[in-house]
Design an enzyme around this catalytic site. Structure first.
Site, PDB file in Angstrom:
ATOM      1  CG  HIS A 273      -0.283  -0.451   2.327  1.00 28.92           C
ATOM      2  ND1 HIS A 273       0.513   0.727   2.929  1.00 28.92           N
ATOM      3  CD2 HIS A 273      -0.449  -1.339   3.440  1.00 28.92           C
ATOM      4  CE1 HIS A 273       0.916   0.072   4.329  1.00 28.92           C
ATOM      5  NE2 HIS A 273       0.298  -0.864   4.516  1.00 28.92           N
TER       6      HIS A 273
ATOM      7  CG  HIS B 178       4.267  -1.704   2.162  1.00 31.40           C
ATOM      8  ND1 HIS B 178       2.790  -2.183   2.056  1.00 31.40           N
ATOM      9  CD2 HIS B 178       4.867  -2.598   3.256  1.00 31.40           C
ATOM     10  CE1 HIS B 178       2.756  -2.950   3.063  1.00 31.40           C
ATOM     11  NE2 HIS B 178       3.727  -3.267   3.946  1.00 31.40           N
TER      12      HIS B 178
ATOM     13  CB  VAL C 211       1.457   6.415   5.100  1.00 31.28           C
ATOM     14  CG1 VAL C 211       0.747   6.897   3.885  1.00 31.28           C
ATOM     15  CG2 VAL C 211       3.005   6.655   4.760  1.00 31.28           C
TER      16      VAL C 211
ATOM     17  NE  ARG D 263      -2.099  -7.923  10.699  1.00 32.54           N
ATOM     18  CZ  ARG D 263      -2.221  -9.080  10.871  1.00 32.54           C
ATOM     19  NH1 ARG D 263      -3.511  -9.731  11.383  1.00 32.54           N
ATOM     20  NH2 ARG D 263      -1.308  -9.815  11.511  1.00 32.54           N
TER      21      ARG D 263
END
Length: 280
Positions: free
Chosen positions: A36, A39, A178, A189
């Site tokens: 996401h 990352h 973030v 998750r």
């Protein structure tokens, strides 16, 4: 450009040795995939801090204490590679399991102190699994800089300690959490939340943020924590696993904000365990 996906350590080593011969610094972003924007922010930071960047994707079975949780963890390698393409990653290391845990593997890296309490108390063996796989990935990639998110703050502290204790020549860089526009920390998750639960999810950050402000304003820590727990439950969470004030440097429990601190929490929302933390 889509980065090559490497499955075998021998292929990775051939590549990193060629980079080292060029005098290039190698940075690594260890992940379990399901990438996401959080990352990708780590990858962008790594891109600025090194000539070569490796992103690892490996769903590590040794850090899951719940087999059902492991089974449900999203695996999205194809879309992960597509997300990484615009960031000019030099290689994706998605090792076959036997490249991490070959037959007869019998070594565990265990970090005391910073792994105690919090997630360590509620997920037995979790940080042993994290420390073991991170040690292997750092050594396999031969990186000199490694980037981790502050959302998993206890994990970040565990990694910093193991690198220091084992003299692994890599700089561990923590990057800010973030968040979505409503404050929810980005997490793989979150994909498991229904729309109704997703609407309730920001209550965790809201409670932590309010508690941090209250503590800074002089409200006693115990009272602020109790109010935060009640706010999380009132916001739709089914249980608060922990919500504590800890030293930012050592993760020792604090009864008052006498040094830089972190409020850390884990709570369950419709069976999904979410964690978050904020500085105090």
């Amino acid at each position: 450009m889509t980065a090559p996906i490497l499955r075998r350590l021998s292929d990775l080593r051939a590549l990193t040795e060629s980079w080292q011969a060029e005098g290039a610094r190698i940075a690594v972003v260890p992940t379990m995939g399901a990438l996401h924007a959080g990352h990708l922010s780590l990858v962008a930071a790594a891109r600025e801090g090194a000539e070569r960047v490796i992103v690892t994707i490996f769903v590590n079975p040794r850090q899951f204490d719940n087999p059902d949780d492991l089974a449900k963890y999203p695996r999205t390698e194809t879309s992960d590679a597509e997300k990484l393409a615009p960031l000019d990653v030099d290689a994706i290391y998605a090792p076959d399991p036997d490249q991490i845990y070959p037959e007869g593997f019998s070594t565990t890296v265990s970090v005391a102190g910073v792994s105690a309490g919090l997630c360590g108390a509620h997920r037995p063996g979790h940080f042993d699994g994290v420390a073991t796989v991170v040690s292997k990935l750092l050594l396999q990639t031969q990186a000199r800089r490694a980037f981790f998110g502050e959302k998993d703050y206890q994990q970040l502290m565990v990694v910093r300690r193991l690198v220091r204790d084992l003299d692994i020549p890599v700089e561990i860089i923590g990057c800010p959490t973030v968040r979505e526009s409503d404050g929810l920390a980005l997490s793989s998750r979150n994909q498991r939340l229904s729309p109704a639960m997703r609407a309730k999810a920001p209550a965790l950050f809201g409670a932590l943020d309010a508690a941090a402000g209250a503590i800074t304003a002089g409200v006693p820590v115990a009272a602020a924590l109790e109010e935060a727990r009640n706010a999380v439950l009132a916001g739709g969470y089914s249980a608060v696993e922990y919500l504590e004030l800890r030293s930012a440097a050592t993760l020792a429990p604090l009864a008052a904000p006498v040094e830089p601190a972190r409020l850390l929490a884990a709570a369950y929302l419709d069976g999904v365990r979410l964690i978050d933390n904020v500085p105090v």
